[in-house]
Design an enzyme around this catalytic site. Structure first.
Site, PDB file in Angstrom:
ATOM      1  N   ALA A  13      -9.690   4.947  40.549  1.00 44.46           N
ATOM      2  CA  ALA A  13     -11.056   4.501  40.267  1.00 44.46           C
ATOM      3  C   ALA A  13     -11.277   4.051  38.826  1.00 44.46           C
ATOM      4  O   ALA A  13     -12.244   3.345  38.535  1.00 44.46           O
ATOM      5  CB  ALA A  13     -12.027   5.624  40.594  1.00 44.46           C
ATOM      6  N   LEU A  17      -8.498  -3.000  38.806  1.00 43.41           N
ATOM      7  CA  LEU A  17      -8.870  -3.517  40.120  1.00 43.41           C
ATOM      8  C   LEU A  17     -10.153  -2.855  40.626  1.00 43.41           C
ATOM      9  O   LEU A  17     -11.069  -3.524  41.114  1.00 43.41           O
ATOM     10  CB  LEU A  17      -7.719  -3.275  41.114  1.00 43.41           C
ATOM     11  CG  LEU A  17      -7.964  -3.738  42.543  1.00 43.41           C
ATOM     12  CD1 LEU A  17      -8.011  -5.267  42.628  1.00 43.41           C
ATOM     13  CD2 LEU A  17      -6.879  -3.219  43.487  1.00 43.41           C
ATOM     14  N   HIS A 172      -5.919 -10.607  49.639  1.00 42.72           N
ATOM     15  CA  HIS A 172      -7.298 -11.086  49.567  1.00 42.72           C
ATOM     16  C   HIS A 172      -7.421 -12.578  49.843  1.00 42.72           C
ATOM     17  O   HIS A 172      -8.499 -13.062  50.153  1.00 42.72           O
ATOM     18  CB  HIS A 172      -7.972 -10.671  48.256  1.00 42.72           C
ATOM     19  CG  HIS A 172      -7.604 -11.486  47.055  1.00 42.72           C
ATOM     20  ND1 HIS A 172      -6.391 -11.374  46.435  1.00 42.72           N
ATOM     21  CD2 HIS A 172      -8.281 -12.429  46.369  1.00 42.72           C
ATOM     22  CE1 HIS A 172      -6.357 -12.205  45.399  1.00 42.72           C
ATOM     23  NE2 HIS A 172      -7.488 -12.867  45.340  1.00 42.72           N
ATOM     24  N   HIS A 234       0.278 -14.399  48.820  1.00 42.55           N
ATOM     25  CA  HIS A 234      -0.829 -15.335  49.087  1.00 42.55           C
ATOM     26  C   HIS A 234      -0.327 -16.664  49.670  1.00 42.55           C
ATOM     27  O   HIS A 234      -0.848 -17.152  50.665  1.00 42.55           O
ATOM     28  CB  HIS A 234      -1.625 -15.622  47.818  1.00 42.55           C
ATOM     29  CG  HIS A 234      -2.136 -14.382  47.122  1.00 42.55           C
ATOM     30  ND1 HIS A 234      -2.507 -13.257  47.802  1.00 42.55           N
ATOM     31  CD2 HIS A 234      -2.352 -14.109  45.802  1.00 42.55           C
ATOM     32  CE1 HIS A 234      -2.923 -12.335  46.937  1.00 42.55           C
ATOM     33  NE2 HIS A 234      -2.827 -12.831  45.721  1.00 42.55           N
TER      34      HIS A 234
HETATM   35  C1  BG6 Z   1      -3.809 -11.618  42.451  1.00 44.25           C
HETATM   36  C2  BG6 Z   1      -2.718 -11.786  41.441  1.00 44.25           C
HETATM   37  O1  BG6 Z   1      -3.293 -11.148  43.661  1.00 44.25           O
HETATM   38  O2  BG6 Z   1      -4.447 -12.856  42.662  1.00 44.25           O
HETATM   39  C3  BG6 Z   1      -3.263 -12.342  40.152  1.00 44.25           C
HETATM   40  O3  BG6 Z   1      -2.119 -10.536  41.195  1.00 44.25           O
HETATM   41  C4  BG6 Z   1      -4.055 -13.607  40.409  1.00 44.25           C
HETATM   42  O4  BG6 Z   1      -2.214 -12.597  39.237  1.00 44.25           O
HETATM   43  C5  BG6 Z   1      -5.075 -13.375  41.529  1.00 44.25           C
HETATM   44  O5  BG6 Z   1      -4.717 -13.943  39.203  1.00 44.25           O
HETATM   45  C6  BG6 Z   1      -5.785 -14.650  41.913  1.00 44.25           C
HETATM   46  O6  BG6 Z   1      -6.846 -14.380  42.767  1.00 44.25           O
HETATM   47  P1  BG6 Z   1      -8.094 -15.363  42.837  1.00 44.25           P
HETATM   48  O7  BG6 Z   1      -8.887 -14.834  43.978  1.00 44.25           O
HETATM   49  O8  BG6 Z   1      -8.797 -15.254  41.514  1.00 44.25           O
HETATM   50  O9  BG6 Z   1      -7.556 -16.723  43.063  1.00 44.25           O
END
Ligand code: BG6
Length: 478
Positions: A13, A17, A172, A234
């Site tokens: 917490a 992040l 995400h 991603h």
């Molecule tokens: C994260 C990475 O998963 O995604 C980061 O660890 C990156 O390095 C980020 O900056 C980017 O996420 P977004 O949503 O800002 O494009």
């Protein structure tokens, strides 16, 4: 299940992040009344903190308007904090006691906003001391392993104590609006499905660009590098959604079966199909000093970790054989952009001659900033002459959906966990495939101590990357 009390536990917490993403997301969901009525939040970390400290730390990320101060108070009134270690049972027993005090039969959601080094001990301690009558769900963040071996080890451990239904591996990017739209655009439009193959597509590029460096995260980043930080998760997730076959239904496992199927066809990445880069400082970037990656005090002076990578992947199946999928990602580049771009083959037997230059059709899905789908096509210049020019069919969310606020990726995904919806979470076999694709190259890079090519902060990245993309049929249109 919305009638049942829920306790949401943020492990880690006090970290970055939790402060920048998780607490703000929980607040927005609470503010918009999207969570179960009986909800409690417990922060857990090693630091000696109070809920008030968390309130102060997170404030600038919460975006609270003047009329929401009362609501914010009630949000923090259902927040608690427990100080404890990640490797001994006392803290977890205390955590369990607190959860029971709040509600004896609640569902429990544990968010691992933690360094991966403590995943094993924390998951075991939750299993031993914090399980109860209600459902237990865990949300795990990347990096989930460093390579295939460490992935298998961690996965074996977790799957020994939590079922796949209890495990939510978050990526995400799967919560982003345009990424979610990929399935609809592909499978609800006849015009796309007929051209979505090797006969019509020349190459596919999936890019992620950021105009800033590692921003104080150098310590973590140096251990992982850009391939593990962005590409292996991603970009591979996007690749699977762009290239998979139509799933049998929209059920989570039907979708994930198709993603796994196509990922299994992706050949291991070869070293000759990779360009690596590392950013250097720019003394006068946009009028100010932009520091290089190795200027970060948490990064070793001789680090050879890559902050940029371009990789060309091939999918060995009937639909895509021979078509390059060019993945490009980097930090400290000239712009912020994430997009998928399909370039189509040239028109055969063109009847248009000089001065008309026929450009390829392109279909672009812009993930961010400014969600959009646009298509580049040739058209006649309006007027008396019969000249062609390139123009666009443009579907930009900002002008089509004026005033509509798009939910943040984390908001959507955390809500999915509360609802038990796993569509947008990564199944263990998907992750296995993702590591299989990259592990040989990652090992080779480490073994040979391959030095990334330096590029200037704020540039497009190394020119060698553009050259490799061009060799793989990509035409840069500026
Ligand atoms: C994260 C990475 O998963 O995604 C980061 O660890 C990156 O390095 C980020 O900056 C980017 O996420 P977004 O949503 O800002 O494009």
């Amino acid at each position: 299940d919305y009638d049942i009390a829920h306790v949401f536990i943020v492990l880690g917490a006090s970290g970055d992040l939790a402060t920048k993403k998780i607490y703000p997301t929980l607040w927005w969901l609470y503010r918009d009344q999207l969570l179960p009525k009986k909800i409690f939040f417990i922060g857990y970390a090693r630091s000696n903190l109070t809920v008030d400290d968390i309130k102060k730390k997170t404030h600038k990320y919460l975006k609270v308007s003047n009329d929401q101060t009362k609501l914010l108070e009630s949000f923090f009134n259902v927040n608690y904090y427990i100080q404890g270690n990640y490797d001994d049972k006392d803290g977890f027993e205390q955590l369990d006691k607190k959860i029971k005090e709040l509600d004896m039969c609640s569902h429990r959601i544990f968010y691992f906003a933690l360094p991966p080094t403590v995943y094993k001990s924390v998951s075991s301690l939750i299993h031993l001391h914090c399980r109860a009558a209600g459902l237990t769900r865990i949300i795990v963040e990347k990096p989930f392993g460093r390579d295939l071996e460490s992935y298998k080890d961690l996965s074996k451990h977790l799957s020994g104590i939590f079922t796949e239904e209890e495990t939510y591996r978050i990526d995400h990017y799967l919560g982003k609006e345009m990424v979610q739209n990929l399935m609809v655009l592909r499978f609800a439009n006849r015009i796309f499905s007929t051209v979505w193959n090797r006969d019509n597509v020349a190459c596919v590029t999936i890019s992620f660009k950021e105009p800033f460096g590692t921003q104080g995260r150098g310590g973590y980043f140096d251990n992982f590098g850009i391939i593990r930080d962005v590409m292996q998760n991603h970009l591979i997730q996007i690749l699977s959604l762009v290239s998979m076959e139509k799933p049998v239904s929209l059920k989570a496992d039907d979708i994930r079966n198709e993603k796994v199927k196509v990922l299994k066809c992706v050949r291991e990445l070869k070293l000759e199909n990779v360009v690596l880069g590392q950013y250097e400082g720019d003394p006068d970037g946009e009028g100010e000093m932009k520091e290089g990656y190795r200027d970060d005090p948490t990064v070793p002076n001789d680090s050879i970790t890559s902050t940029f990578a371009l990789a060309v992947l091939y999918i060995n199946n009937e639909r895509w054989d021979g078509i390059p999928f060019i993945l490009r990602c980097g930090k400290a580049l000239n712009e912020r952009k994430a997009e998928v771009r399909l370039q189509f083959r040239d028109v055969p037997g063109s009847i248009f001659t000089t001065p008309n230059v026929i450009h390829r059709n392109e279909l672009v899905f812009r993930v961010q900033p400014g969600e959009a789908v646009y298509m580049k096509l040739m058209s006649k210049e309006p007027g008396m002459l019969f000249d062609c020019h390139q123009t666009e069919l443009d579907f930009t969310y900002g002008s089509k959906y004026v005033g509509i606020d798009l939910p943040d990726a984390y908001e959507r995904l955390i809500l999915d966990v509360v609802c038990g919806n796993q569509i947008n979470f990564v199944r263990s076999d998907e992750l296995y495939e993702a590591w299989r694709i990259f592990t040989p190259v990652l090992n080779e890079i480490e073994k040979q101590k391959i030095k990334p090519i330096p590029y200037r902060f704020g540039s497009r990245g190394p020119k060698e990357a553009d050259e490799l993309a061009a060799k793989n049929n990509f035409i840069y249109s500026g």
